[in-house]
Design a protein around this motif. Structure first.
Motif, PDB file in Angstrom:
ATOM      1  N   LYS A   4       0.842  -1.194   0.000  1.00 38.38           N
ATOM      2  CA  LYS A   4       0.000   0.000   0.000  1.00 38.38           C
ATOM      3  C   LYS A   4       0.875   1.240   0.000  1.00 38.38           C
ATOM      4  N   THR A   5       0.379   2.264  -0.680  1.00 39.96           N
ATOM      5  CA  THR A   5       1.111   3.524  -0.731  1.00 39.96           C
ATOM      6  C   THR A   5       0.178   4.670  -0.377  1.00 39.96           C
ATOM      7  N   ILE A   6       0.780   5.795  -0.051  1.00 42.63           N
ATOM      8  CA  ILE A   6       0.049   7.009   0.286  1.00 42.63           C
ATOM      9  C   ILE A   6       0.584   8.126  -0.611  1.00 42.63           C
ATOM     10  N   LYS A   7      -0.324   8.878  -1.227  1.00 39.88           N
ATOM     11  CA  LYS A   7       0.055  10.032  -2.032  1.00 39.88           C
ATOM     12  C   LYS A   7      -0.072  11.261  -1.140  1.00 39.88           C
ATOM     13  N   ILE A   8       1.005  12.022  -1.044  1.00 38.14           N
ATOM     14  CA  ILE A   8       1.054  13.179  -0.139  1.00 38.14           C
ATOM     15  C   ILE A   8       1.363  14.424  -0.946  1.00 38.14           C
ATOM     16  N   LYS A   9       0.586  15.489  -0.722  1.00 41.25           N
ATOM     17  CA  LYS A   9       0.787  16.753  -1.420  1.00 41.25           C
ATOM     18  C   LYS A   9       0.920  17.878  -0.408  1.00 41.25           C
ATOM     19  N   LEU A  10       1.920  18.738  -0.603  1.00 39.27           N
ATOM     20  CA  LEU A  10       2.120  19.904   0.269  1.00 39.27           C
ATOM     21  C   LEU A  10       1.191  21.019  -0.204  1.00 39.27           C
ATOM     22  N   VAL A  11       0.255  21.441   0.642  1.00 44.27           N
ATOM     23  CA  VAL A  11      -0.726  22.450   0.240  1.00 44.27           C
ATOM     24  C   VAL A  11      -0.566  23.777   0.982  1.00 44.27           C
ATOM     25  N   LYS A  12       0.258  23.825   2.002  1.00 42.05           N
ATOM     26  CA  LYS A  12       0.511  25.076   2.712  1.00 42.05           C
ATOM     27  C   LYS A  12       2.012  25.338   2.761  1.00 42.05           C
ATOM     28  N   SER A  13       2.359  26.601   2.877  1.00 45.14           N
ATOM     29  CA  SER A  13       3.755  27.031   2.855  1.00 45.14           C
ATOM     30  C   SER A  13       4.524  26.557   4.094  1.00 45.14           C
ATOM     31  N   LEU A  14       5.815  26.357   3.907  1.00 41.41           N
ATOM     32  CA  LEU A  14       6.703  26.007   5.013  1.00 41.41           C
ATOM     33  C   LEU A  14       7.289  27.246   5.685  1.00 41.41           C
ATOM     34  N   GLY A  34       2.599  22.429  -3.658  1.00 39.92           N
ATOM     35  CA  GLY A  34       2.223  21.710  -4.872  1.00 39.92           C
ATOM     36  C   GLY A  34       3.046  20.459  -5.117  1.00 39.92           C
ATOM     37  N   ASN A  35       4.159  20.301  -4.414  1.00 38.70           N
ATOM     38  CA  ASN A  35       4.957  19.084  -4.550  1.00 38.70           C
ATOM     39  C   ASN A  35       4.139  17.883  -4.102  1.00 38.70           C
ATOM     40  N   GLU A  36       4.259  16.786  -4.851  1.00 36.64           N
ATOM     41  CA  GLU A  36       3.586  15.546  -4.490  1.00 36.64           C
ATOM     42  C   GLU A  36       4.605  14.427  -4.398  1.00 36.64           C
ATOM     43  N   THR A  37       4.327  13.463  -3.551  1.00 34.69           N
ATOM     44  CA  THR A  37       5.187  12.300  -3.418  1.00 34.69           C
ATOM     45  C   THR A  37       4.330  11.093  -3.088  1.00 34.69           C
ATOM     46  N   VAL A  38       4.825   9.921  -3.444  1.00 35.47           N
ATOM     47  CA  VAL A  38       4.156   8.671  -3.085  1.00 35.47           C
ATOM     48  C   VAL A  38       5.068   7.940  -2.115  1.00 35.47           C
ATOM     49  N   GLN A  39       4.535   7.636  -0.935  1.00 30.55           N
ATOM     50  CA  GLN A  39       5.316   7.001   0.125  1.00 30.55           C
ATOM     51  C   GLN A  39       4.667   5.685   0.530  1.00 30.55           C
ATOM     52  N   PRO A  40       5.444   4.746   1.055  1.00 29.14           N
ATOM     53  CA  PRO A  40       4.848   3.497   1.556  1.00 29.14           C
ATOM     54  C   PRO A  40       3.980   3.770   2.782  1.00 29.14           C
ATOM     55  N   ASP A  41       2.917   3.003   2.906  1.00 28.95           N
ATOM     56  CA  ASP A  41       2.008   3.153   4.046  1.00 28.95           C
ATOM     57  C   ASP A  41       2.550   2.323   5.198  1.00 28.95           C
ATOM     58  N   ASN A  42       3.361   2.967   6.049  1.00 29.34           N
ATOM     59  CA  ASN A  42       3.943   2.282   7.201  1.00 29.34           C
ATOM     60  C   ASN A  42       3.918   3.225   8.411  1.00 29.34           C
ATOM     61  N   PRO A  43       4.224   2.712   9.585  1.00 30.21           N
ATOM     62  CA  PRO A  43       4.152   3.564  10.793  1.00 30.21           C
ATOM     63  C   PRO A  43       5.048   4.802  10.739  1.00 30.21           C
ATOM     64  N   GLN A  44       6.209   4.704  10.089  1.00 28.48           N
ATOM     65  CA  GLN A  44       7.106   5.858  10.008  1.00 28.48           C
ATOM     66  C   GLN A  44       6.466   6.985   9.197  1.00 28.48           C
ATOM     67  N   THR A  45       5.896   6.625   8.054  1.00 25.28           N
ATOM     68  CA  THR A  45       5.237   7.636   7.218  1.00 25.28           C
ATOM     69  C   THR A  45       4.018   8.208   7.923  1.00 25.28           C
ATOM     70  N   ARG A  46       3.247   7.351   8.578  1.00 27.51           N
ATOM     71  CA  ARG A  46       2.056   7.812   9.305  1.00 27.51           C
ATOM     72  C   ARG A  46       2.441   8.787  10.415  1.00 27.51           C
TER      73      ARG A  46
END
Length: 61
Positions: A4-14, A34-46
């Motif tokens: 399983k993977t999770i798609k993550i998008k940054l929507v607010k400024s750093l 606007g940057n997007e990344t696909v990460q594995p669905d694991n406890p570290q990412t969560r």
């Protein structure tokens, strides 16, 4: 069986965020709005998502 993977998008400024939160976003590969990344669905990412979820849009694949 595909992992399983999770798609993550940054929507607010750093800008003006805590250094720890900026480092967490960078560790996910998110540097600009606007940057997007696909990460594995694991406890570290969560855990990273839990820390900076207010900056992100998360889609589960």
């Amino acid at each position: 069986m595909a992992d399983k993977t999770i798609k993550i998008k940054l929507v607010k400024s750093l800008n003006g965020r805590l250094d720890k939160h900026i480092a967490t976003a960078n560790s996910l590969g998110l540097h600009k709005i606007g940057n997007e990344t696909v990460q594995p669905d694991n406890p570290q990412t969560r855990g990273k998502i839990a820390q900076i979820g207010y900056l992100l849009q998360v889609t589960e694949d």
